[in-house]
Design an enzyme around this catalytic site. Sequence first.
Site, PDB file in Angstrom:
ATOM      1  N   ASP A 295      -4.632   7.145   8.155  1.00 47.26           N
ATOM      2  CA  ASP A 295      -5.750   6.284   8.558  1.00 47.26           C
ATOM      3  C   ASP A 295      -5.339   5.235   9.590  1.00 47.26           C
ATOM      4  O   ASP A 295      -6.028   4.245   9.775  1.00 47.26           O
ATOM      5  CB  ASP A 295      -6.320   5.572   7.319  1.00 47.26           C
ATOM      6  CG  ASP A 295      -5.263   4.737   6.621  1.00 47.26           C
ATOM      7  OD1 ASP A 295      -4.119   4.711   7.086  1.00 47.26           O
ATOM      8  OD2 ASP A 295      -5.576   4.102   5.595  1.00 47.26           O
TER       9      ASP A 295
ATOM     10  N   HIS B  33      -1.406   4.189   7.178  1.00 48.97           N
ATOM     11  CA  HIS B  33      -0.679   4.834   6.078  1.00 48.97           C
ATOM     12  C   HIS B  33      -0.399   6.300   6.391  1.00 48.97           C
ATOM     13  O   HIS B  33      -1.106   6.896   7.197  1.00 48.97           O
ATOM     14  CB  HIS B  33      -1.500   4.720   4.789  1.00 48.97           C
ATOM     15  CG  HIS B  33      -1.885   3.304   4.491  1.00 48.97           C
ATOM     16  ND1 HIS B  33      -3.128   2.791   4.801  1.00 48.97           N
ATOM     17  CD2 HIS B  33      -1.168   2.284   3.959  1.00 48.97           C
ATOM     18  CE1 HIS B  33      -3.168   1.501   4.446  1.00 48.97           C
ATOM     19  NE2 HIS B  33      -1.992   1.175   3.946  1.00 48.97           N
TER      20      HIS B  33
ATOM     21  N   SER C 180       0.815  -1.224   0.000  1.00 54.08           N
ATOM     22  CA  SER C 180       0.000   0.000   0.000  1.00 54.08           C
ATOM     23  C   SER C 180       0.845   1.269   0.000  1.00 54.08           C
ATOM     24  O   SER C 180       0.345   2.333  -0.348  1.00 54.08           O
ATOM     25  CB  SER C 180      -0.914   0.012   1.213  1.00 54.08           C
ATOM     26  OG  SER C 180      -0.145  -0.160   2.388  1.00 54.08           O
TER      27      SER C 180
END
Length: 790
Positions: free
Chosen positions: A778, A781, A473
């Site tokens: 979040d 991240h 990610s």
Amino acid sequence: MSHITVCARFRPLSSKERRDHGDSVSVQSLDSETFIFKDEKEEDFTFSFDRVFYQGSEQVDVYEFLALPIVRDAVNAINGTIITYGQTGAGKTYSMEGPSILECDQQKKGLLPRVVDGLFQCIKSSDEATKYTIKLSMVEIYMEKVRDLFDLLKDNIQIKESKVHGILLSGVTEVSILDSTEALHSLSRGIANRAVGETQMNMASSRSHCVYIFTVQQEFPKDKRIRTGKLILVDLAGSEKVEKTGAEGKLLDEAKTINKSLSALGNVINALTCSPQGRANHIPYRDSKLTRILQDALGGNSRTALLCCCSPSPSNASESLSTLRFGARAKHIKASPRVSHNDDKYTKKHGTQSPSKDGSCERILNKLTEKLDIEDVNLLEELFILEGIFSYPNSVEDLELTLEDVALRTISSLQEALEELTLIVEELKIENKALKFRLAAAERVDTLNKKAGGNTSFLHKFNFPAVFNFGDSNSDTGGLVAGIGDRLDPPNGQIFFKRPAGRFCDGRLIIDFLMDAMDLPFLNPYLDSIGAPTFRKGCNFAAAGSTVLPASANAVSPFSFGIQVAQFMRFKIRVLQLLEKGRKFQKYIPQEDSFQKGLYMFDIGQNDLAGAFYSKSLDQILASIPTILVEFETGIQELYDQGARNFWIHNTGPLGCLTQNIAKFGTDPSKLDELGCVSGHNQAARLFNLQLQALCKKFQGQHPDAKVIHVDIYTIKYNLIANYSRYGFEHPLMACCGYGGLPLNYDSRVPCGKTKVVNGTEITAKGCSDSTEYVNWDGIHYSEAANQNG
Ligand SMILES: Nc1ncnc2c1ncn2[C@@H]1O[C@H](COP(=O)(O)OP(=O)(O)OP(=O)(O)O)[C@@H](O)[C@H]1O
């Protein structure tokens, strides 16, 4: 001073009302302004308004009487407000919009489409040299929150007051409209968004206030002067009594909020009408968002019209009576719209218009010469001229009054200056923050350069034709979302893309900034096939949740590093096949030599370590690192065999500083380091990085024709967290988008933007008001602001 125009409108009886009470009505017309209203106890009340529109009235009658004068004024830079008030189903929306904004016959068109036509007609018939621009904003007030109907992400618009421009909605979307058709489409879009909001919030539009704001700007080319008129239309929420709706729970809360804001409106009207001069000491505009937005309209700086919509049926008599009483009360407010030059003060004191400068000027100054020093008189004359005061005092008392006027004007111009200064300070603060970011970014580049052995210039020096990226990610630009058909919700993507953009972030990732630095477009994900994405400048194989080791059955992402490398192989084969087919595909795919000259970027390994902490001991995890790196080495060797020569390898970040890991593994303070990060996680990351660095050295040694850069992202991120305030951040570890508030604002059960029912209660992980203050987005991240620093 002019009164607010107050009209009453009775809609035709509904079929239900006919069923219940036949044709009987509670209203008896006396003339076009007066009628008798019979309440439930058959008691008669006589009401007089500026105009009464009975059941048979046409939409055009309402427009021409109530709105047209205000529309004409708006085009001449005089603000105007039109409000519809009444119980649910009384005809407010019908009067405002008509049966439909876009599809509706001429006769039934409501005020809004007519106002739009009226504005453009007035502009057409005005002086051709004057340039007009019209902008439209639409907001909805629901449960004391103002949401932008052109951008649903802006769901808590702040109301500000400027001495110069009056009440402003900070940051509200303004849509430029060039003609009636465009305006109607925008209005219909806003109305459709209102419906989206309704479903999202499980509400009905009758429970929110809808505000339409047209800003008409005139520019005079001769002297470049600009004047602005604002025309606000407000469709209020239903004014029915709470008991009658039988509301409970959330509905009751809504009804109370509506009642609160409508009663705040009533209180403001009472305050405005309670003193003989139409002025009370304190007008409680701030008691609700509605009254705050309507402050200019009610407080005098606007021409205002109120349409009291009522049912004529005896079954709604008590509601209609209260609507009519509200209207009758509002009738007593006096309003004086602001015009460009205002002589009010003089008129108030003298009861006449100010005398002309000619003639009286000399006389007055002569008189003053007798009483004051000539120098003072000269100074006063100069001051009056400077201040644009054309009324000349003819006595010492008058002089005092005039001086008082000057003082008042000075105070008001000082207030304006203060207002402007406040705005400038705000802007400077933002600029300062941006500069801090840039400075920090420059420092980061410098550090990065040092860490990469002076190799960041590598990015600039080489003109890479394409980039191929592999990872999780940290560099996923939409792979996982496309690959497993998942969905990311707002506020993801809110800062840069204005919508979720496949990235687990409020904006751009480090890879986006690196692509920018190389003058290359953002990378499209390999797995996204919609809309013929171009891969001319490379391809992104990264997918959130991916690991270096093959994915287990319950892994977030099935696209582990080995799969990503296999996807690359297929990508390359397909590209070469298509290139053979001819030029028509060239636009979408890399050139053949891009595979050798391109840059191969890697950011993977974090999930191998972080995931292992849920089932393994620290020792077991440390022992597994060599196995992870063997798998990684196999992948990069395969890529080398396929022609890859330029390798840019990120090490793994300080896992222990991620909010998610602190929330799960950091409950025992002895497990935390001095920054509040989980020590074990960071220890694993550092050991992994040491071995990765050794691997990079070895790989470089084995392949002298390759260029292998090991980038120490760990140190960069850790430094950012340790020195967060230096880089303009306020929160180093707390998540911006999450649930739970201080200290971490993170709840693993609700991912950013999602709503979940937890223990019978619905909870939503919402975004913070300013994500640039947060290093973490979040919980897992980094925010765009942090990535920019990275
Ligand atoms: N003047 C009118 N002529 C014909 N029909 C009307 C008129 N006014 C209202 N109606 C009809 O009455 C019904 C209720 O009207 P409307 O939806 O405008 O009420 P409202 O006050 O806006 O209600 P809410 O507060 O729930 O939004 C609608 O079906 C509408 O078409």
